[in-house]
Design a protein around this motif. Sequence first.
Motif, mmCIF file in Angstrom:
data_model
loop_
_atom_site.group_PDB
_atom_site.id
_atom_site.type_symbol
_atom_site.label_atom_id
_atom_site.label_comp_id
_atom_site.label_asym_id
_atom_site.label_seq_id
_atom_site.Cartn_x
_atom_site.Cartn_y
_atom_site.Cartn_z
ATOM 1 N N VAL A 27 2.724 12.079 11.592
ATOM 2 C CA VAL A 27 3.940 11.920 10.758
ATOM 3 C C VAL A 27 3.734 12.279 9.318
ATOM 4 O O VAL A 27 2.611 11.575 8.879
ATOM 5 N N ASP A 28 4.230 13.432 8.791
ATOM 6 C CA ASP A 28 4.099 13.796 7.336
ATOM 7 C C ASP A 28 5.619 13.362 6.472
ATOM 8 O O ASP A 28 6.238 14.091 6.500
ATOM 9 N N LEU A 29 5.141 12.333 5.769
ATOM 10 C CA LEU A 29 6.396 11.742 5.137
ATOM 11 C C LEU A 29 6.884 12.757 3.772
ATOM 12 O O LEU A 29 8.143 12.972 3.828
ATOM 13 N N GLU A 30 5.925 13.311 3.010
ATOM 14 C CA GLU A 30 6.059 13.974 2.056
ATOM 15 C C GLU A 30 6.973 15.261 2.607
ATOM 16 O O GLU A 30 7.973 15.655 1.771
ATOM 17 N N ASN A 31 6.688 16.035 3.675
ATOM 18 C CA ASN A 31 7.160 17.292 4.186
ATOM 19 C C ASN A 31 8.264 16.832 5.170
ATOM 20 O O ASN A 31 9.140 17.596 5.777
ATOM 21 N N GLN A 32 8.397 15.486 5.603
ATOM 22 C CA GLN A 32 9.314 14.899 6.355
ATOM 23 C C GLN A 32 9.355 15.425 7.706
ATOM 24 O O GLN A 32 10.278 16.036 8.313
ATOM 25 N N THR A 33 8.072 15.623 8.489
ATOM 26 C CA THR A 33 8.146 16.161 9.813
ATOM 27 C C THR A 33 7.332 15.412 10.632
ATOM 28 O O THR A 33 6.458 14.476 10.299
ATOM 29 N N GLU A 53 0.845 -1.263 -0.297
ATOM 30 C CA GLU A 53 0.044 -0.041 0.039
ATOM 31 C C GLU A 53 0.751 1.292 -0.168
ATOM 32 O O GLU A 53 1.949 1.337 0.534
ATOM 33 N N LYS A 54 0.270 2.225 -0.602
ATOM 34 C CA LYS A 54 0.994 3.551 -0.608
ATOM 35 C C LYS A 54 0.883 4.186 0.975
ATOM 36 O O LYS A 54 0.197 4.060 1.718
ATOM 37 N N PHE A 55 2.118 4.768 1.286
ATOM 38 C CA PHE A 55 2.279 5.195 2.657
ATOM 39 C C PHE A 55 1.387 6.758 2.595
ATOM 40 O O PHE A 55 1.685 7.386 1.945
ATOM 41 N N GLU A 56 0.603 6.692 3.440
ATOM 42 C CA GLU A 56 -0.051 8.064 3.712
ATOM 43 C C GLU A 56 0.267 8.624 5.093
ATOM 44 O O GLU A 56 0.661 7.999 5.777
ATOM 45 N N ASP A 80 4.801 5.647 -3.142
ATOM 46 C CA ASP A 80 4.423 5.028 -4.262
ATOM 47 C C ASP A 80 3.873 3.641 -4.186
ATOM 48 O O ASP A 80 3.443 2.860 -4.841
ATOM 49 N N GLY A 81 4.265 3.262 -2.850
ATOM 50 C CA GLY A 81 3.728 1.847 -2.489
ATOM 51 C C GLY A 81 4.344 0.673 -3.297
ATOM 52 O O GLY A 81 3.925 -0.470 -3.567
ATOM 53 N N LEU A 82 5.708 0.889 -3.496
ATOM 54 C CA LEU A 82 6.618 -0.168 -4.309
ATOM 55 C C LEU A 82 7.581 -0.683 -3.259
ATOM 56 O O LEU A 82 8.428 -0.159 -2.684
#
Length: 201
Positions: free
Chosen positions: A143-149, A2-5, A172-174
């Motif tokens: 936890v915000d992975l896109e913004n790394q916070t 699954e894609k990480f959200e 991307d869930g890869l």
Amino acid sequence: MEKFENVSGVAAPMPLINIDTDMIIPKQFLKTIKRSGLGVNLFDEMRYDDKGNEISDFVLNQTAYRDAEIIVAGDNFGCGSSREHAPWALKDFGIKVIISTSFADIFYNNSFKNGILPVVLPKEAVDVLMEDAQKGSNARITVDLENQTVSATDGTEFKFEVDPFKKECLMDGLDDIGLTMQKVKAIDTFETEYGKNMPWV
């Protein structure tokens, strides 16, 4: 995979250092090659007594933390033998993020490959988040992975570093198979040409 959200939820405080893979999933549960079904045995020897009854003072048996998606842990999480069943068990239980000052290398890499984000932060930041987690279900760490916070309940924010490739794979869930399948056309073309040029192989 699954894609990480982004995760915003209850964090279980585990201030122990050197939580090894045998503590995470004891060796007697390594017979399976399935990634599902191991969550019930996560931290088995810490969660249950000799008769299989829950040990009430273990953090994941407490009402506030039964649905925890985050673990805030002490130093050197995931040390010991290189068993991939450890992230399988954590993921099956529902853990999506582990926050610590350090991780064992193999466990760290296996976590990404199994959809879990291991976040490395300085001790001062982990101490703040550990104290926040100890407030139980009244506290929610984000936890915000896109913004790394990582943000504590009061909004205090901490930045973390992550390898760009590992970040992209999580978002991307890869996993390894998913990465390979992205190249399936090139693989098919190679096999066709290889077969033409070397039909005796």
